[in-house]
Design an enzyme around this catalytic site. Structure first.
Site, PDB file in Angstrom:
ATOM      1  N   GLU A  39     -28.583   0.714  38.983  1.00 50.98           N
ATOM      2  CA  GLU A  39     -27.722   1.494  38.071  1.00 50.98           C
ATOM      3  C   GLU A  39     -26.790   2.392  38.877  1.00 50.98           C
ATOM      4  OE1 GLU A  39     -27.445   0.372  34.851  1.00 50.98           O
ATOM      5  OE2 GLU A  39     -29.500   0.966  34.394  1.00 50.98           O
ATOM      6  N   HIS A  40     -25.555   2.539  38.389  1.00 50.19           N
ATOM      7  CA  HIS A  40     -24.543   3.378  39.047  1.00 50.19           C
ATOM      8  C   HIS A  40     -24.256   2.934  40.477  1.00 50.19           C
ATOM      9  CE1 HIS A  40     -23.515   6.485  36.096  1.00 50.19           C
ATOM     10  NE2 HIS A  40     -24.739   6.307  35.636  1.00 50.19           N
ATOM     11  N   ASP A  42     -22.554  -0.462  40.675  1.00 51.04           N
ATOM     12  CA  ASP A  42     -21.624  -1.601  40.568  1.00 51.04           C
ATOM     13  C   ASP A  42     -20.196  -1.198  40.917  1.00 51.04           C
ATOM     14  OD1 ASP A  42     -21.379  -0.091  38.184  1.00 51.04           O
ATOM     15  OD2 ASP A  42     -20.990  -1.857  36.942  1.00 51.04           O
ATOM     16  N   GLY A 123     -26.666   2.668  25.726  1.00 49.57           N
ATOM     17  CA  GLY A 123     -26.886   2.253  27.114  1.00 49.57           C
ATOM     18  C   GLY A 123     -27.137   0.768  27.265  1.00 49.57           C
ATOM     19  N   SER A 127     -20.278  -1.736  24.202  1.00 43.47           N
ATOM     20  CA  SER A 127     -18.831  -1.690  24.343  1.00 43.47           C
ATOM     21  C   SER A 127     -18.300  -2.993  24.943  1.00 43.47           C
ATOM     22  CB  SER A 127     -18.495  -0.488  25.223  1.00 43.47           C
ATOM     23  OG  SER A 127     -17.174  -0.505  25.575  1.00 43.47           O
ATOM     24  N   ASP A 171     -21.695  -4.903  33.193  1.00 43.56           N
ATOM     25  CA  ASP A 171     -21.923  -5.275  31.793  1.00 43.56           C
ATOM     26  C   ASP A 171     -21.223  -6.589  31.452  1.00 43.56           C
ATOM     27  OD1 ASP A 171     -23.087  -2.808  31.807  1.00 43.56           O
ATOM     28  OD2 ASP A 171     -21.587  -1.829  30.552  1.00 43.56           O
TER      29      ASP A 171
END
Ligand code: GLA
Length: 382
Positions: A39-40, A42, A123, A127, A171
């Site tokens: 996580e955090h 990419d 999360g 989107s 994503d």
């Protein structure tokens, strides 16, 4: 989970309900994503282990009869003379069309509606899912097909350049390339990917929404990205993969952020090895460590997410738990023996107070598989 047919029907029906009966709509469904570890990282070329899950959004689209652009969903209904961004449900639905147009594809004014069971601001990449479902529905309406990599690029352009969220590529790539019963190992620096089989028939994931909605468009996410980029620049490395132990050389203010991106990309590699070796205990530990790093060094957890993670870990049969997605709210994912899933979901819901917002998920198919009529035909990856 809602079946795809039902979801298509629901999205088409909400189009009719919002704007009156019209031409038969084209529809497309896109899944959400869960990050296992990574996580955090990419947006600084890191490694990520992730998957699509069988919670999804469906978009229905039809041409507009009078030249107005319309969008409906999440209880909102908007109409505009042009596909402008206005901070509402229209943004992501229209952004897909604007990005497709930006790639030289002529499109008429459109009416779009979204429905489904993937929660927003939780999360789980709703989107990216709504943008990708809209893009595929529009491609189907136009009778066109796009290479998977080009669809990823269009969805990224829609999110970054049109909606204005400085996201990485995790994503979009997860939602497009994921395969059922497999974990995707992504390299965000080289754009490479490979799939690793999920090795445990009797181990699954429980996802639980905290009820605190997160916002990737907010200041916190942008600042984490800037700090990560500053850490790489200060060390003179192209990506977080090259930092290793050198986060220690950073000035004290940047050191925790540097340590997070340096260690998280290595944990993602270790998670892939744990999957390949069938070592469920190791994967659980890595998920726990990932949460600690996100809490202490990246500072994107909340008191409620921390409490949910602790509650899940206290259930026998839960192997590990962490916040999922960008943080600042959102959801928790727990790795569980299937027999412990209900107890784990109950423990998570007891903290969040949201009984209806827990789901048992497994690695699900992405758009290359479920929308092969409209997506595919490119090279790259394996
Ligand atoms: C959001 C972004 C992704 C990624 C995650 C955090 O989901 O869209 O690009 O940065 O947060 O890992």
């Amino acid at each position: 989970m809602t079946q795809a047919g039902d979801a298509s029907h629901a999205a088409s029906r909400s189009l009719d309900q919002a704007f009156g009966a019209g031409a038969v709509a084209s529809t497309a469904t896109a899944p959400g994503r869960v990050t296992l570890v990574g996580e955090h990282v990419d947006y600084v070329g890191g490694h990520v282990a992730c998957m699509a899950v069988d919670l999804a959004l469906t978009v229905a689209v039809r041409p507009s009869r009078d030249g107005w652009w319309r969008a409906a969903g999440l209880g909102q209904r908007v109409e505009r003379p042009a596909p402008m961004m206005a901070g509402d449900i229209g943004d992501r639905l229209f952004a897909a069309a604007v990005a497709l147009r930006g790639r030289g594809r002529a499109l008429p004014p459109l009416e779009l509606a979204v429905a489904g069971d993937l929660p927003a601001s939780a999360g789980l990449a709703s989107s990216a899912a709504v943008i990708l479902a809209a893009a595929v529905a529009i491609l189907r309406l136009a009778g066109r097909r796009l290479p998977a990599e080009e669809l990823v690029a269009i969805a990224l352009a829609a999110e970054r350049d049109i909606v204005g969220v400085p996201c990485g590529d995790l994503d979009q790539r997860a939602i497009v390339h994921a395969r059922p019963e497999e974990v995707l190992a992504l390299d965000s620096a080289r754009g490479a990917r490979r799939s690793v089989p999920w090795p445990w028939p009797a181990v699954a994931l429980v996802v639980a929404a905290s009820g605190e909605s997160h916002d990737v468009g907010g200041r916190g996410y942008r600042r984490r990205r800037q700090a990560a980029e500053s850490a790489c620049a200060a060390l003179g490395v192209p990506t977080c993969q090259e930092i290793g132990d050198r986060w220690r050389e950073l000035e004290p203010g940047l050191r925790p952020r540097g340590r997070h991106i340096a260690t998280e990309t290595l944990r993602a590699d270790a998670a892939v090895r744990a999957l390949e070796g069938g070592d469920v205990a190791a994967l659980g530990r890595l998920m726990d460590e990932s949460h600690e790093s996100l809490r202490r060094d990246c500072e994107v957890s909340t008191a409620r997410l921390d409490a949910m993670v602790v509650a899940a870990r206290g259930v026998p049969g839960c192997r590990g738990a962490r916040l999922v997605g960008a943080g600042f709210g959102g959801s928790v994912v727990a790795l569980v023996e299937q027999g412990a899933a209900e107890a784990c979901a109950a423990a998570l819901a007891a903290v969040s107070g949201r009984d209806a917002a827990t789901w048992l998920v497994r690695p699900a198919a992405g758009l290359e598989v479920i929308a092969a009529d409209a997506v595919g035909g490119d090279e790259g990856g394996s």
